[in-house]
Write a protein that holds these residues in place. Structure first.
Motif, short mmCIF file in Angstrom:
data_model
loop_
_atom_site.label_atom_id
_atom_site.label_comp_id
_atom_site.label_asym_id
_atom_site.label_seq_id
_atom_site.Cartn_x
_atom_site.Cartn_y
_atom_site.Cartn_z
N ASN A 1 15.29 -33.17 -44.60
CA ASN A 1 14.18 -33.30 -45.55
C ASN A 1 13.01 -34.07 -44.95
OD1 ASN A 1 15.65 -31.94 -47.51
ND2 ASN A 1 16.48 -33.81 -48.41
N SER A 2 13.34 -35.11 -44.16
CA SER A 2 12.28 -35.88 -43.52
C SER A 2 11.51 -35.01 -42.53
CB SER A 2 12.88 -37.10 -42.81
OG SER A 2 11.90 -37.80 -42.09
N GLU B 1 21.11 -34.18 -44.41
CA GLU B 1 20.15 -33.65 -45.37
C GLU B 1 18.90 -34.51 -45.44
OE1 GLU B 1 20.00 -32.27 -50.07
OE2 GLU B 1 21.74 -33.31 -49.26
N ALA B 2 19.10 -35.84 -45.37
CA ALA B 2 17.93 -36.72 -45.39
C ALA B 2 17.07 -36.49 -44.15
CB ALA B 2 18.39 -38.18 -45.46
N SER C 1 7.41 -30.63 -51.06
CA SER C 1 8.10 -30.05 -49.92
C SER C 1 9.22 -29.12 -50.32
CB SER C 1 8.68 -31.17 -49.04
OG SER C 1 9.61 -31.95 -49.79
N SER D 1 6.24 -36.17 -53.32
CA SER D 1 6.42 -35.62 -51.99
C SER D 1 7.60 -34.68 -51.94
CB SER D 1 6.62 -36.77 -50.98
OG SER D 1 5.50 -37.62 -50.99
N ALA D 2 8.70 -35.06 -52.63
CA ALA D 2 9.87 -34.18 -52.66
C ALA D 2 9.56 -32.88 -53.35
CB ALA D 2 11.03 -34.91 -53.35
N ALA E 1 11.30 -31.74 -42.60
CA ALA E 1 10.55 -30.73 -43.35
C ALA E 1 9.26 -31.33 -43.90
CB ALA E 1 11.41 -30.17 -44.48
N GLN E 2 9.35 -32.55 -44.42
CA GLN E 2 8.15 -33.21 -44.91
C GLN E 2 7.16 -33.46 -43.79
OE1 GLN E 2 7.29 -33.71 -47.92
NE2 GLN E 2 5.45 -34.95 -47.59
N GLU F 1 12.14 -29.91 -51.76
CA GLU F 1 13.46 -30.49 -51.72
C GLU F 1 13.80 -31.11 -53.07
OE1 GLU F 1 13.05 -34.80 -49.93
OE2 GLU F 1 11.96 -33.33 -48.73
N GLN F 2 15.10 -31.32 -53.33
CA GLN F 2 15.55 -31.90 -54.59
C GLN F 2 15.86 -33.37 -54.40
OE1 GLN F 2 18.91 -29.61 -55.85
NE2 GLN F 2 17.67 -27.99 -56.70
N GLN G 1 20.27 -33.36 -57.38
CA GLN G 1 21.32 -32.68 -56.63
C GLN G 1 22.70 -33.13 -57.12
OE1 GLN G 1 21.08 -33.33 -52.45
NE2 GLN G 1 22.47 -31.68 -51.94
#
Length: 546
Positions: free
Chosen positions: A194-195, A190-191, A11, A7-8, A197-198, A13-14, A19
């Motif tokens: 990312n959530s 950031e989490a 999308s 999933s990362a 964005a997903q 993301e790293q 990171q």
């Protein structure tokens, strides 16, 4: 774990480990640069080294070893080595110890290398924002105080070294606490990003699937009237069958001439209702509606295509079912016998020989005759209903006028009627027939006042207007203070002849919903934790013609 990594990757993301390794790679570049500068300083003014350094040989060996260690780590990273958290922790601890070793062998805590320890502690708290960051600060503070104490006890140094070491210790802990807090907040932000964005990616995929599977045809046209996107239903309606090559591979097909003609009519007059059309002689009758995808630029045009035959068929089936239920309870000649019954009751009422029991029987006859007559009148009004003559209405102003007019009709009632009006800001306009929707509101308000009086003894209701969640459509709520509607009755209250009032006909809400449907509005019973019941009229988008 594999699913999360996939999933990362999808999308963009790293993962946290990658990171962290990237940040450590940047920090190691800094270490290589610092150690290289320290090696270069060994060749500047070499004559006075003996007077300025306590243990010159150990200092030179330490600087060379520090440079060799950092260079070796840099080569490993370039070779593809991915450092893990334990490798990063060991590297930070070595940095702190080596830096203090260089301070010990040089001029002590007053050396400028002490400032580099602050950077190492700060980097450790960024790379590993946990309790380990506090340990970095504690270790650095203990080492600084130990060097200063040794210098005072053994070399007879100045007591200012202890003060400087204490100040550095305070800086170490301050840097640790501040950067730990900042790092945690950044990680949470950031989490969350990312959530989200997903979620956006997943919603986009869901929207594509919904658009492809929905039975309403959707087209996106550019300024040159070329198809940019078409879902499966649109291709089936216009061309007989979908291409099965994806929604973006429909640009080679030309629009049917009737649809082009309807588009030209809409471009000249966006408020003119386009006529249904058939792309081919064997195609079903279709209805197209147009809107601009971007109101500012207006480059893309969104087309909705509906199968009129299915809509007409469904509507006809509903009408037939409703008429079947009506004709099951009402005969064609019902008014003639009803009139004869009413006339006979009036003649019996004039008789001087009526006792109390006969008066009660006459009262039952009169009451039920009025009820049957009301049913007949409602059925006749339903059959004689004229088509909706819709106008674009400013809902808040119109609702204020309706409230004033309605209260004037309630001035002679006892107790007096109380209608509270609440209007939310930014309510869009609605397109409907004012007289028909006013008839619906009168029915809902009369019912609400009656049930509120039965429950609380007061005739009061709440009228409220607002906008739907998308902000595109207006709605009106009518809330009473009555006993409410049970879960079993909520599924039947809009059925003809269903009533909980012994004196009611059971056609009021049925007629109200019919009038709303004629205006492309929807009448529903909302379920919430508030007392009484609330009926909501949700209007169609104002750009949709009736």
């Amino acid at each position: 774990m594999a699913t999360a990594s996939t999933s990362a990757a999808n999308s963009g993301e790293q993962p946290p480990g990658l990171q962290q390794a990237k940040l450590f790679r940047i920090y190691n570049h800094y270490r290589v640069l610092i150690s290289l500068m320290l090696v270069a300083l060994l060749f500047i003014d070499p004559v006075n080294f003996d007077t300025r350094f306590r243990f010159l040989d150990y200092y030179q060996f330490g600087v060379a070893g520090y440079f060799a260690l950092n260079s070796f780590v840099a080569i490993l990273i370039l070779a593809g080595f991915q450092p893990r958290p334990r490798h990063i922790i060991v590297s930070i601890l070595l940095d702190i110890l080596i830096m203090h070793g260089l301070l010990f062998t040089s001029t002590g805590i007053t050396n400028g290398l002490a400032n580099l320890v602050i950077i190492s502690v700060a980097a450790g708290n960024i790379l590993t924002p946990s309790r380990m960051g506090t340990f970095y600060a504690a270790l650095a503070a203990i080492c600084s105080l130990s060097i200063s104490g040794w210098a005072i006890l053994v070399l007879g140094g100045n007591g200012d070294d202890i003060v400087r070491a204490g100040s550095l210790g305070i800086l170490y802990f301050a840097a640790a606490f501040i950067l730990q807090n900042i790092s945690r907040r950044m990680m949470r932000s950031e989490a969350l990003a990312n959530s989200r964005a997903q979620s956006i990616v997943e919603l986009e995929q869901i929207n594509k699937q919904i658009i492809q599977r929905m039975r309403t045809g959707i087209l996106v046209l550019d300024r040159y009237v070329q198809m940019r996107l078409a879902n499966a239903a649109a291709e089936e309606f216009l061309f007989g069958a979908p291409t099965h090559k994806g929604a973006h591979n429909s640009s080679s097909r030309a629009l049917p001439l009737p649809l082009k003609a309807g588009l030209e009519v809409w471009l000249k007059n966006p408020f003119q209702h386009t006529t249904p059309f058939q792309p081919t002689p064997t195609s079903p009758m279709l209805q197209a509606s147009f809107t601009r995808l971007d109101k500012e630029s207006g480059d893309l045009i969104l087309v909705f295509i509906e199968d009129m035959s299915k809509v007409t068929q469904q509507a006809q089936q509903m009408k037939l079912a409703s008429l079947g239920r009506l004709t099951a309870g009402i005969a064609h000649e019902i008014r003639n016998p009803l009139g004869a019954i009413s006339h006979a009751a009036q003649l019996m009422e004039e008789s001087p020989n009526l006792d109390t029991d006969d008066q009660q029987m006459l009262d039952i006859i009169r009451r039920h005759s009025r009820r049957v007559n009301g049913i007949v009148e409602n059925v006749l009004s339903l059959s004689r209903r004229r088509p909706a003559n819709a106008d674009l209405v400013d809902v808040p102003n119109w609702l204020k006028e309706y409230r004033t007019d309605f209260l004037q009709t309630q001035e002679t009632t006892s107790p007096p009627a109380e209608v509270t009006l609440t209007i939310e800001p930014n309510i869009p306009d609605a397109r409907f027939d004012k007289s028909q929707i006013e008839q619906v509101l009168v029915n809902l308000c009369d019912n609400g006042l009656r049930y509120s009086q039965q429950q609380s003894g007061e005739r009061k209701i709440i009228l409220s207007a607002g906008a739907t969640a998308d902000g595109e459509r207006a709605y009106i709520d009518v809330r009473d203070y009555g006993p409410g509607v049970t879960a079993e009755a909520s599924h039947s209250i809009f059925e003809p002849f269903y009533t909980t009032d012994k004196g009611g006909t059971g056609l009021g809400l049925y007629l109200a919903r019919e009038l709303c449907e004629a205006n492309q509005a929807h009448l529903s019973l909302t379920e919430d934790d508030q007392p009484g019941c609330c009926f909501r009229i949700t209007f169609a988008h104002p750009g949709r013609m009736i």
